[in-house]
Design an enzyme around this catalytic site. Structure first.
Site, mmCIF file in Angstrom:
data_model
loop_
_atom_site.group_PDB
_atom_site.id
_atom_site.type_symbol
_atom_site.label_atom_id
_atom_site.label_comp_id
_atom_site.label_asym_id
_atom_site.label_seq_id
_atom_site.Cartn_x
_atom_site.Cartn_y
_atom_site.Cartn_z
ATOM 1 N N CYS A 90 -1.202 -4.712 -2.649
ATOM 2 C CA CYS A 90 -0.400 -3.493 -2.769
ATOM 3 C C CYS A 90 -0.297 -3.075 -4.245
ATOM 4 C CB CYS A 90 0.966 -3.711 -2.116
ATOM 5 S SG CYS A 90 1.846 -2.175 -1.792
ATOM 6 N N HIS A 198 -0.189 -6.442 3.512
ATOM 7 C CA HIS A 198 0.553 -7.571 2.933
ATOM 8 C C HIS A 198 0.346 -8.875 3.699
ATOM 9 C CE1 HIS A 198 3.042 -5.406 -0.045
ATOM 10 N NE2 HIS A 198 2.759 -4.385 0.733
ATOM 11 N N GLU A 200 1.184 -11.780 2.772
ATOM 12 C CA GLU A 200 2.335 -12.684 2.556
ATOM 13 C C GLU A 200 3.484 -12.400 3.516
ATOM 14 O OE1 GLU A 200 1.624 -10.127 0.830
ATOM 15 O OE2 GLU A 200 3.390 -9.159 -0.041
#
Lengths: 231, 80
Positions: A90, A198, A200
């Site tokens: 990002c 994302h 994570e």
């Protein structure tokens, strides 16, 4: 030496996802270490570097434009030039593009809106070291949350990097106007990878999709290789 | 000396902020067929040499103020 490679997660002023990134990396077998943007050096024996999501320097001027000049970025450039695995997610992807470590630029989303939802991305046949265990056409479900994720490159650049195996991930539908539905690209060698989704935030089934697990596990494997340690 | 760097989205580059402004102007009743949104950076330079100022501003623009992949820039130095 244990099988847990140390992975540096950089915190810039305005980073948001550094904490989640450290937790996720720990979950997939790494030893994450927090590194501050104003540091001159990376800690010794680092297997990989991650630039996490957020709004570094408040996104002033352009997303990632000020962060590329942070003192630590000089060390990150050197690490990347020596073949060290680097992942930008990002805002981290925006920083790598602004720094010239990845091709293209991220524009405001075509629909003029911030987009925050789970999407499906397809793995392309590419040079990306961290994704080499994933068969091309594998699809992964991951969340996106960005206002400026509309990846752009001119025709010539797009043709060049496609031919060189640098298009790494594509959305399976148009989510932000990104050229060729590109969600992630890597450098020519494949050790530097950037993506808007994302990984994570997608590692624990309690919280939603887990498409981030194989991707981050791939980064951990690349980090082990870089350090020359066994799993 | 004082200088201004004007940064614009390059022709052909999608400019969602410009489109948003155009739409809002239309909702105010203005017949606007196109709006493009850029940025202006005003600077005060330590140098008094116009040639040196232009050279420095060019480097500032390419290294930081504009992203040459998507933006063009114009430099104006006051009094030159």
């Amino acid at each position: 030496m244990s099988g847990r490679p140390t992975i540096a997660v950089v915190t810039f002023p305005g980073s948001l996802d550094d904490g989640d990134m450290r937790l996720a990396l720990e979950l997939v077998g790494a030893e994450p270490v927090a590194v501050w943007h104003a540091d001159e050096r990376l800690p010794g024996r680092i297997g990989a570097v991650v630039l996490p999501g957020g709004f570094s320097y408040g996104d002033y001027l352009r997303c990632g434009a000020l962060a590329k000049l942070a003192p630590l970025m000089r060390a990150v450039r050197t690490f990347a030039a020596e073949g060290g695995p680097v992942l930008g997610v990002c805002n981290g992807f925006q920083i790598l593009c602004e720094a010239g470590l990845l091709p293209g630029a991220l524009l405001a989303n075509r629909q003029l809106e911030y987009v925050c939802r789970d999407v499906t991305i397809a793995v392309e046949e590419s040079n990306a070291t961290a994704l080499r265990e994933l068969e091309p056409t594998t699809t992964l479900e991951l969340p996106i949350k960005h206002g400026q994720g509309n990846w752009y490159a001119d025709d010539e650049t797009l043709a060049e990097i496609s031919a060189r195996g640098q298009i790494t991930l594509r959305y399976t539908e148009d989510v932000n106007g990104s050229r060729g539905r590109v969600a992630g690209v890597c450098n020519e060698v494949g050790n530097v990878l950037g993506l808007m989704p994302h990984p994570e935030h997608a590692v624990d089934p309690l919280l939603g999709p887990i498409g981030g697990r194989p991707m981050l596990a791939g980064l951990v494997a690349a980090a082990r290789d870089h350090l020359g340690i066994a799993a | 000396m004082r200088a201004t760097v004007t940064i614009r989205p390059k022709p052909g580059i999608l400019d969602p902020p410009g489109e948003a402004v155009q739409g809002s102007l239309a909702s105010l009743g203005f017949a606007v067929t196109r709006a493009r949104v850029g940025r202006i950076v005003e600077l005060e330079l330590a140098t008094d040499d116009p040639a040196e100022a232009h050279a420095q501003l060019g480097r500032m623009a390419t290294q930081l103020l504009a992203n040459p992949l998507i933006e063009s820039y114009e430099i104006e130095v006051e009094g030159t």
